[in-house]
Scaffold this motif. Structure first.
Motif, PDB file in Angstrom:
ATOM      1  N   THR A 132      57.956  51.265  69.835  1.00 29.43           N
ATOM      2  CA  THR A 132      58.022  51.742  71.222  1.00 29.43           C
ATOM      3  C   THR A 132      58.313  50.633  72.215  1.00 29.43           C
ATOM      4  OG1 THR A 132      55.642  51.453  71.616  1.00 29.43           O
ATOM      5  CG2 THR A 132      56.351  53.555  70.649  1.00 29.43           C
ATOM      6  N   ASN A 133      58.359  49.384  71.742  1.00 24.04           N
ATOM      7  CA  ASN A 133      58.560  48.261  72.651  1.00 24.04           C
ATOM      8  C   ASN A 133      60.041  48.027  72.936  1.00 24.04           C
ATOM      9  OD1 ASN A 133      59.569  46.007  70.641  1.00 24.04           O
ATOM     10  ND2 ASN A 133      57.809  46.974  69.642  1.00 24.04           N
ATOM     11  N   VAL A 134      60.327  47.283  73.992  1.00 24.38           N
ATOM     12  CA  VAL A 134      61.691  47.018  74.433  1.00 24.38           C
ATOM     13  C   VAL A 134      62.490  46.277  73.366  1.00 24.38           C
ATOM     14  CG1 VAL A 134      63.078  45.735  76.113  1.00 24.38           C
ATOM     15  CG2 VAL A 134      61.089  47.047  76.877  1.00 24.38           C
ATOM     16  N   ALA A 135      61.866  45.299  72.714  1.00 20.81           N
ATOM     17  CA  ALA A 135      62.560  44.523  71.691  1.00 20.81           C
ATOM     18  C   ALA A 135      63.028  45.410  70.540  1.00 20.81           C
ATOM     19  CB  ALA A 135      61.635  43.422  71.163  1.00 20.81           C
ATOM     20  N   ALA A 136      62.178  46.316  70.086  1.00 21.70           N
ATOM     21  CA  ALA A 136      62.538  47.216  68.982  1.00 21.70           C
ATOM     22  C   ALA A 136      63.693  48.121  69.386  1.00 21.70           C
ATOM     23  CB  ALA A 136      61.325  48.055  68.568  1.00 21.70           C
ATOM     24  N   LYS A 137      63.646  48.623  70.618  1.00 19.50           N
ATOM     25  CA  LYS A 137      64.728  49.500  71.103  1.00 19.50           C
ATOM     26  C   LYS A 137      66.035  48.732  71.233  1.00 19.50           C
ATOM     27  CE  LYS A 137      61.557  52.585  73.589  1.00 19.50           C
ATOM     28  NZ  LYS A 137      61.116  53.069  74.910  1.00 19.50           N
ATOM     29  N   PHE A 138      65.936  47.475  71.642  1.00 20.79           N
ATOM     30  CA  PHE A 138      67.133  46.640  71.757  1.00 20.79           C
ATOM     31  C   PHE A 138      67.751  46.393  70.378  1.00 20.79           C
ATOM     32  CE2 PHE A 138      69.390  42.599  71.952  1.00 20.79           C
ATOM     33  CZ  PHE A 138      70.142  42.724  73.105  1.00 20.79           C
ATOM     34  N   LEU A 139      66.893  46.107  69.388  1.00 20.35           N
ATOM     35  CA  LEU A 139      67.381  45.874  68.029  1.00 20.35           C
ATOM     36  C   LEU A 139      68.057  47.127  67.477  1.00 20.35           C
ATOM     37  CD1 LEU A 139      64.403  43.824  66.523  1.00 20.35           C
ATOM     38  CD2 LEU A 139      66.676  42.958  67.103  1.00 20.35           C
ATOM     39  N   LEU A 140      67.418  48.266  67.672  1.00 17.42           N
ATOM     40  CA  LEU A 140      67.979  49.525  67.163  1.00 17.42           C
ATOM     41  C   LEU A 140      69.313  49.843  67.833  1.00 17.42           C
ATOM     42  CD1 LEU A 140      64.746  51.734  66.944  1.00 17.42           C
ATOM     43  CD2 LEU A 140      66.156  50.953  65.033  1.00 17.42           C
ATOM     44  N   ALA A 141      69.406  49.555  69.131  1.00 14.54           N
ATOM     45  CA  ALA A 141      70.649  49.808  69.856  1.00 14.54           C
ATOM     46  C   ALA A 141      71.785  48.937  69.335  1.00 14.54           C
ATOM     47  CB  ALA A 141      70.448  49.561  71.353  1.00 14.54           C
ATOM     48  N   ASN A 142      71.407  47.816  68.699  1.00 13.92           N
ATOM     49  CA  ASN A 142      72.400  46.912  68.136  1.00 13.92           C
ATOM     50  C   ASN A 142      72.505  47.045  66.614  1.00 13.92           C
ATOM     51  OD1 ASN A 142      73.518  44.812  70.297  1.00 13.92           O
ATOM     52  ND2 ASN A 142      71.388  45.294  70.827  1.00 13.92           N
ATOM     53  N   GLY A 143      72.040  48.176  66.110  1.00 15.06           N
ATOM     54  CA  GLY A 143      72.215  48.479  64.693  1.00 15.06           C
ATOM     55  C   GLY A 143      71.269  47.784  63.742  1.00 15.06           C
ATOM     56  N   SER A 145      67.819  48.031  62.089  1.00 10.42           N
ATOM     57  CA  SER A 145      66.705  48.944  61.831  1.00 10.42           C
ATOM     58  C   SER A 145      65.722  48.324  60.844  1.00 10.42           C
ATOM     59  CB  SER A 145      67.228  50.269  61.257  1.00 10.42           C
ATOM     60  OG  SER A 145      67.776  50.060  59.969  1.00 10.42           O
ATOM     61  N   ILE A 146      64.556  48.936  60.738  1.00 11.36           N
ATOM     62  CA  ILE A 146      63.541  48.454  59.803  1.00 11.36           C
ATOM     63  C   ILE A 146      64.040  48.526  58.364  1.00 11.36           C
ATOM     64  CG2 ILE A 146      62.431  50.735  59.812  1.00 11.36           C
ATOM     65  CD1 ILE A 146      60.760  47.295  59.156  1.00 11.36           C
ATOM     66  N   PHE A 147      64.822  49.545  58.053  1.00 14.19           N
ATOM     67  CA  PHE A 147      65.336  49.700  56.690  1.00 14.19           C
ATOM     68  C   PHE A 147      66.290  48.566  56.325  1.00 14.19           C
ATOM     69  CE2 PHE A 147      64.559  53.933  58.522  1.00 14.19           C
ATOM     70  CZ  PHE A 147      63.506  54.334  57.700  1.00 14.19           C
ATOM     71  N   LYS A 148      67.155  48.194  57.276  1.00 18.38           N
ATOM     72  CA  LYS A 148      68.086  47.096  57.028  1.00 18.38           C
ATOM     73  C   LYS A 148      67.350  45.766  56.913  1.00 18.38           C
ATOM     74  CE  LYS A 148      72.141  49.213  59.245  1.00 18.38           C
ATOM     75  NZ  LYS A 148      73.140  49.091  60.337  1.00 18.38           N
ATOM     76  N   VAL A 149      66.334  45.588  57.745  1.00 20.64           N
ATOM     77  CA  VAL A 149      65.564  44.344  57.702  1.00 20.64           C
ATOM     78  C   VAL A 149      64.821  44.220  56.374  1.00 20.64           C
ATOM     79  CG1 VAL A 149      63.637  43.078  58.724  1.00 20.64           C
ATOM     80  CG2 VAL A 149      65.342  44.143  60.199  1.00 20.64           C
ATOM     81  N   ARG A 150      64.224  45.316  55.905  1.00 18.29           N
ATOM     82  CA  ARG A 150      63.544  45.292  54.601  1.00 18.29           C
ATOM     83  C   ARG A 150      64.532  44.927  53.492  1.00 18.29           C
ATOM     84  NH1 ARG A 150      60.630  50.453  55.691  1.00 18.29           N
ATOM     85  NH2 ARG A 150      58.519  49.949  56.392  1.00 18.29           N
ATOM     86  N   GLU A 151      65.715  45.528  53.543  1.00 20.37           N
ATOM     87  CA  GLU A 151      66.727  45.266  52.519  1.00 20.37           C
ATOM     88  C   GLU A 151      67.134  43.799  52.513  1.00 20.37           C
ATOM     89  OE1 GLU A 151      71.183  46.894  51.200  1.00 20.37           O
ATOM     90  OE2 GLU A 151      70.132  47.780  52.921  1.00 20.37           O
ATOM     91  N   GLU A 152      67.365  43.251  53.702  1.00 22.67           N
ATOM     92  CA  GLU A 152      67.749  41.845  53.804  1.00 22.67           C
ATOM     93  C   GLU A 152      66.606  40.923  53.373  1.00 22.67           C
ATOM     94  OE1 GLU A 152      70.661  40.389  54.491  1.00 22.67           O
ATOM     95  OE2 GLU A 152      71.585  42.384  54.557  1.00 22.67           O
ATOM     96  N   THR A 153      65.383  41.337  53.664  1.00 27.86           N
ATOM     97  CA  THR A 153      64.217  40.545  53.251  1.00 27.86           C
ATOM     98  C   THR A 153      64.143  40.459  51.739  1.00 27.86           C
ATOM     99  OG1 THR A 153      62.968  41.175  55.241  1.00 27.86           O
ATOM    100  CG2 THR A 153      61.699  40.374  53.367  1.00 27.86           C
ATOM    101  N   MET A 154      64.372  41.573  51.062  1.00 25.79           N
ATOM    102  CA  MET A 154      64.360  41.599  49.597  1.00 25.79           C
ATOM    103  C   MET A 154      65.452  40.696  49.024  1.00 25.79           C
ATOM    104  SD  MET A 154      61.895  43.554  48.589  1.00 25.79           S
ATOM    105  CE  MET A 154      60.877  44.940  49.108  1.00 25.79           C
TER     106      MET A 154
END
Length: 242
Positions: A132-143, A145-154
């Motif tokens: 719900t925070n501004v940073a999360a919304k900014f990241l999502l607006a720039n493509g 997402s949590i799913f992509k971050v998890r994938e890259e982390t792996m």
């Protein structure tokens, strides 16, 4: 404290089987009737009394535990490697509730992934999970997402050992701790009132060039231009969160 002593010895049943019994010391606080519980109810079940004593003892202790106070910890700040801030006369800004929740979600994500520490990648995921925070919304607006971050982390760090049990609060990596301190320092430099937000935390993660969090953000398209855009956004909005 005086105690009742009950001495039991080896006895033999009518079938020739023998069983051993021992000395038991019962405090006076136990009801006198409990001394009778140790006596076998019959020669066919000599240990029935001992088992009954065990369960009776549990029933005496359990009700007391229900009245013990519950220990609860409420976080009002986040870990810092610069404790001198607290003792100084300078007023240190507080972390916002969304920032603290993002941090907690990051710790939880590190545990779910079976990682031994909370790194910048976990802080990044925590910000996105809070959502719900501004940073999360900014990241999502720039493509991003949590799913992509998890994938890259792996891809970057690999999978954790499925048999490993992370501690309740996986310790921060050095880069993650520096990201937290960077967020506080930048807030102090701005001279603005208000709280430290997840946006400050995200920019703190980005400031750690060699960290996993920075590499993941860069791999997903985040760059210095977007960082400047985010800095401009929070300078206009102040510390307000949606």
């Amino acid at each position: 404290m005086a105690a009742h002593t009950l001495s039991l010895s080896t006895q033999t049943t009518s079938t020739g089987a023998s069983y051993s019994q021992h000395n038991y010391r019962l405090p006076n606080s136990f009801p006198p009737s409990l001394t009778q519980i140790l006596r076998p109810q019959s020669l066919q079940s000599p240990w029935l009394g001992t088992a009954k004593l065990f369960f009776q003892s549990c029933s005496l202790i359990t009700p007391l535990s229900k009245h013990r106070p519950i220990n609860a910890t409420v976080l009002f700040s986040l870990p810092t490697a610069k404790p001198e801030r607290v003792s100084s006369t300078e007023i240190v800004p507080k972390w916002s509730s969304k920032a603290i929740k993002s941090f907690a979600m990051g710790e939880l994500e590190a545990r779910k992934l079976k990682y031994p520490t909370t790194g910048t990648e976990a802080l990044l995921m925590g910000i996105l999970i809070e959502g719900t925070n501004v940073a999360a919304k900014f990241l999502l607006a720039n493509g991003i997402s949590i799913f992509k971050v998890r994938e890259e982390t792996m891809k970057l760090l690999g999978k954790g050992d499925m048999y490993y049990f992370s501690p309740e609060h996986p310790p921060l990596t050095e880069s993650a701790q520096r990201a937290l301190d960077w967020a506080v320092d930048e807030k102090l430099k701005s001279g603005e009132s208000g709280e430290i937000t997840p946006t400050h935390l995200l920019l703190g993660v980005w400031s750690e060039k060699e960290s996993a969090g920075h590499k993941i953000m860069a791999a997903l398209g985040f760059n210095e231009e977007k960082a400047k855009e985010l800095e401009t956004l929070i300078s206009k909005r102040g510390s307000l969160e949606d």
